[in-house]
Design an enzyme around this catalytic site. Structure first.
Site, PDB file in Angstrom:
ATOM      1  N   LYS A 161      13.455  -8.879  12.837  1.00 21.39           N
ATOM      2  CA  LYS A 161      14.126  -8.905  11.539  1.00 21.39           C
ATOM      3  C   LYS A 161      15.332  -9.855  11.551  1.00 21.39           C
ATOM      4  CE  LYS A 161      11.543  -6.213   9.046  1.00 21.39           C
ATOM      5  NZ  LYS A 161      10.823  -6.780   7.890  1.00 21.39           N
ATOM      6  N   TYR A 205      11.348  -4.679  16.892  1.00 19.18           N
ATOM      7  CA  TYR A 205      11.480  -4.642  15.434  1.00 19.18           C
ATOM      8  C   TYR A 205      12.766  -5.318  14.965  1.00 19.18           C
ATOM      9  CZ  TYR A 205      12.170  -2.810  10.719  1.00 19.18           C
ATOM     10  OH  TYR A 205      12.408  -2.696   9.372  1.00 19.18           O
ATOM     11  N   LYS A 253      -6.858  -0.450  -1.180  1.00 23.29           N
ATOM     12  CA  LYS A 253      -7.336   0.679  -1.995  1.00 23.29           C
ATOM     13  C   LYS A 253      -6.275   1.319  -2.894  1.00 23.29           C
ATOM     14  CE  LYS A 253     -10.964   2.863  -0.263  1.00 23.29           C
ATOM     15  NZ  LYS A 253     -11.642   3.702   0.716  1.00 23.29           N
ATOM     16  N   SER A 264      14.391  -7.898   5.098  1.00 24.59           N
ATOM     17  CA  SER A 264      14.755  -7.706   6.498  1.00 24.59           C
ATOM     18  C   SER A 264      15.383  -6.320   6.632  1.00 24.59           C
ATOM     19  CB  SER A 264      15.703  -8.816   6.952  1.00 24.59           C
ATOM     20  OG  SER A 264      16.027  -8.669   8.325  1.00 24.59           O
ATOM     21  N   SER A 275       0.813  -1.222   0.000  1.00 26.92           N
ATOM     22  CA  SER A 275       0.000   0.000   0.000  1.00 26.92           C
ATOM     23  C   SER A 275       0.844   1.268   0.000  1.00 26.92           C
ATOM     24  CB  SER A 275      -0.956   0.016   1.201  1.00 26.92           C
ATOM     25  OG  SER A 275      -0.221   0.060   2.409  1.00 26.92           O
TER      26      SER A 275
END
Length: 227
Positions: free
Chosen positions: A150, A146, A37, A129, A11
């Site tokens: 990764k 986070y 969308k 990653s 997106s």
């Protein structure tokens, strides 16, 4: 020859650019994101998209149904979607960690497992990653969930390459440095990256189509800066 390619996280940012680069090349692209969308507003005959949430177990059947009815096989899977959290570790809750890992690790694992039966021996699974997931790389406060997530997908990729080395497909990871995206702004507010989303998307485009001729079970560090 056109390929059938699935991309997550389409997106915005790199994923959005990738969809259009590959579609412009004549490939068939299934663009998956929670918000379908932005993709569905752009009319390409060879882009398909529907709303897909890596954290929703029911959504994986939609991918199976689509591949069976439209393609029969998948040539390339690009695990690009990611969730980021920038929060001091002392304030990071069990739920915070779980949310990041559900997208960045469990979602990558489950979508890969879902798509594998449709992939041929020369298929390619590319997982995006981060340099933050590289052991020994520079680390930054606030990114414990986070960056550790990764790191997890890097090791998982090595394991899958080993498990499927006789039959294929091939599995590789690109550990990206700073790219000027909305996600970077969330992690490092105000930092200006030397690489744009479209520049990085072009690199990933080429690697996804050809990298498995030269690499399997490898992590490539795609970075020219810190962060």
């Amino acid at each position: 020859m056109s390929k059938n390619i699935i991309i997550t996280g389409t997106s915005r940012g790199i994923g959005f650019e990738l969809v259009h680069l590959l579609a412009d090349q004549g490939h068939n692209v299934l663009a998956l994101s929670r918000n379908a969308k932005p993709i569905s507003n752009l009319h390409f005959d060879n882009i398909s998209s529907f709303s897909f949430d890596l954290c929703n177990e029911d959504d994986y059947q939609k991918v199976v149904d689509f591949v069976k009815s439209e393609w029969n096989h998948v040539d390339v899977l690009i695990n690009n979607a990611g969730a980021i959290l920038n929060k001091p570790f002392a304030e990071t809750t069990f739920k915070d960690f779980e949310k990041v890992y559900r997208t960045n690790v469990f979602g990558v694992s489950e979508l890969t497992r879902t798509v594998l039966p449709f992939m041929k021996s020369d298929g390619h699974v590319v997982t995006i990653s981060s340099m933050g997931g590289i052991q020994g790389s520079m680390k930054f406060p606030g990114l414990s969930a986070y960056s550790s997530s990764k790191a997890a997908v890097i090791t998982m990729t090595e394991l899958l390459a080993e498990e499927y080395k006789e039959s294929g497909p091939q599995f590789n990871v690109l550990a990206l440095g700073a790219v000027q995206t909305e996600m970077l702004e969330e992690a490092f507010p105000g930092y200006k990256a030397p690489t744009t989303a479209i520049e990085m998307a072009r690199y990933i485009q080429d690697f996804a189509l050809t990298g498995n001729k030269y690499y399997n079970g490898k992590v490539l560090q795609v970075s020219n800066s810190t962060p």
